[in-house]
Design a protein around this motif. Sequence first.
Motif, PDB file in Angstrom:
ATOM      1  N   UNK A  17     109.211  67.624 110.588  1.00 42.78           N
ATOM      2  CA  UNK A  17     110.113  68.466 109.800  1.00 42.78           C
ATOM      3  C   UNK A  17     110.936  69.421 110.664  1.00 42.78           C
ATOM      4  N   UNK A  18     110.472  69.642 111.890  1.00 33.13           N
ATOM      5  CA  UNK A  18     111.243  70.506 112.791  1.00 33.13           C
ATOM      6  C   UNK A  18     112.512  69.801 113.263  1.00 33.13           C
ATOM      7  N   UNK A  19     112.389  68.515 113.584  1.00 36.54           N
ATOM      8  CA  UNK A  19     113.504  67.815 114.230  1.00 36.54           C
ATOM      9  C   UNK A  19     114.803  67.877 113.431  1.00 36.54           C
ATOM     10  N   UNK A  20     114.783  67.530 112.128  1.00 32.37           N
ATOM     11  CA  UNK A  20     116.063  67.596 111.395  1.00 32.37           C
ATOM     12  C   UNK A  20     116.647  69.005 111.328  1.00 32.37           C
ATOM     13  N   UNK A  21     115.794  70.022 111.223  1.00 31.00           N
ATOM     14  CA  UNK A  21     116.332  71.388 111.171  1.00 31.00           C
ATOM     15  C   UNK A  21     116.947  71.758 112.519  1.00 31.00           C
ATOM     16  N   UNK A  22     116.252  71.370 113.589  1.00 27.32           N
ATOM     17  CA  UNK A  22     116.762  71.638 114.937  1.00 27.32           C
ATOM     18  C   UNK A  22     118.165  71.034 115.101  1.00 27.32           C
ATOM     19  N   UNK A  23     118.347  69.804 114.628  1.00 30.16           N
ATOM     20  CA  UNK A  23     119.656  69.144 114.736  1.00 30.16           C
ATOM     21  C   UNK A  23     120.709  69.881 113.913  1.00 30.16           C
ATOM     22  N   UNK A  24     120.309  70.325 112.715  1.00 34.32           N
ATOM     23  CA  UNK A  24     121.266  71.045 111.864  1.00 34.32           C
ATOM     24  C   UNK A  24     121.653  72.368 112.506  1.00 34.32           C
ATOM     25  N   UNK A  25     120.687  73.077 113.085  1.00 30.14           N
ATOM     26  CA  UNK A  25     120.985  74.369 113.717  1.00 30.14           C
ATOM     27  C   UNK A  25     121.961  74.181 114.863  1.00 30.14           C
ATOM     28  N   UNK A  26     121.794  73.103 115.619  1.00 32.80           N
ATOM     29  CA  UNK A  26     122.706  72.841 116.735  1.00 32.80           C
ATOM     30  C   UNK A  26     124.130  72.630 116.206  1.00 32.80           C
TER      31      UNK A  26
END
Length: 552
Positions: free
Chosen positions: A119-128
């Motif tokens: 669940x971290x990975x998609x949020x990390x991509x969105x934040x970038x």
Amino acid sequence: MEVACPVAPADDWVARTAGEVRAEGERRHPGEPPTCASGISPSGPVHLGNLRELMVPHLVADEVRKQGAPCRHILSWDDYDRLRRVPAGFPPEFAEHIGRPLTAVPDPCGRHPNWAEHFKEPLRESLAKLGVLVTEISQTQMYTSGAYAAPVVTAMRRRADIRAVLARYQTKRNGDADDDDPRAARDYYPFKPYCAVCGRDDTTVTAFDDRTTEITYTCGCGARVGPVPVAEVAGKLVWKVDWPMRWAYERVTFEPAGVDHSSPGSSFTVGGELVAEIFGGEMPLHFGYSFVGTTGSAKMSGSAGGAPTPADALEIFEAPLVRWLYARRRPEQSITLAFNAEVGRVYDEWDKLTRQVADGTADPASAVVYSRAAGTAEGPLPVTPRPLPFRTLASVADITAGDETQILRILRDLTAPAPVGTLDEVRPRLNCAEAWVAGYVAAADRTQVREEPDKERLAALTGDERRALEILTERMGTYWSLDGLTKLLYGVPKLLRGLPLDAPPTEELKAAQRAWFILLYQLLIGNHTGPRLPTLLMAVGQDRTRRLLATG
Ligand SMILES: [Zn+2]
Ligand SMILES: [Zn+2]
């Protein structure tokens, strides 16, 4: 260096908070950058409500940086929290892992190291994509590396003091079934072990030796562990103690929280006492932020279900628009993100503001919000080089069903006399429009241009209808642009009445225009409504339009 702000700081919460954060950071820890904090539990999909937990501190930290001063924005991943429940849409077998840390639960898809990382990975991509710069901190890493060993021992030794603070607030909150209810256990311990045998937190601490720091616990699985030094035991402080411990440890200057956290007697109020009394720190500057709701967000494909995520929003909104939707509201105002037909209106508003900012006619407050949406201290966010209206792109994507050759032909017609060269000029907005049509427009509302003329309707034409169609097909070649066709389409009922094209509208004319447009929709797409007619005609092209409207 201070940058002059055209809006009075009292009216601009970002500028005002940034000023307070700098001053308070300097007072507390001179010479150190201030720290803004966000906390997210990767227990399930991180939704658009959680994004506010990041955007509020981001806007403040970014404002400090824009003023030329350093500012730290930490994202504490609560990945050492227990799995409380299996979120909707995931296999029920995962219930086996309830009570284990999120980083000890297997990954549901097999591509990530564990449940939390999934669940971290998609949020990390969105934040970038959103230009949100954070320093990630894994609570699993912090606890298991021993970083918190000293404050854990402090909390255990001072458990009676902590219990007294919690109990004082507990009496004010009847019926609070929080799992760290100090009255639930005869002996209160603020540290909850993860069982050495089963890995779950179904544990009860039975003893703690203040001198040796050895802990003893039992578990629902039958395990009895200890005495062992608490530093060697997996586990974490209960939430209401863990949060203030981290405020002190990370020297948090500013941390907002959802309105549910900042009510009287909440973990924020309790934490404010504990951070000073137990951990020798200070409560961060803080305020509550309101909810984020969505409308029309149920995807037509009905895939994963659940609340939409930042990645879902970024599929249909350019990144600066998503920033704008958050930045334009004050924290106490709720936000509603529309995924339905309102999307076109949101883009229109944004495009209008963009033009006003460019020509200097935007009001100062809107211009400031715009600048926060369009870029960060790192620089501007990527934009669509030719930002054609979203509704136009959506109509074209709809009519062509994604055929790129067709899309380019239509867009070139629409943008004469300076036609677009390649589709890259209209991306990423075109991709957003295509994703929106595919994901959020019901099949019944999609446009299907007729293959063959509607013979039945054409046979039933009145004399006026027949003449109207003839006027249109005879003249449209010379009016073949969006503006030209708009004028001609509205003008046909006027010409029929012997009036000039630019005759002012009357009630009678408006009714005639409505009936005329319905006739065209019916003959072109077999529907009573559809995309704007000038766009539709240009998308269908002159030859096919003539064939479908031929009166015989
Ligand atoms: Zn995964
Ligand atoms: Zn156990």
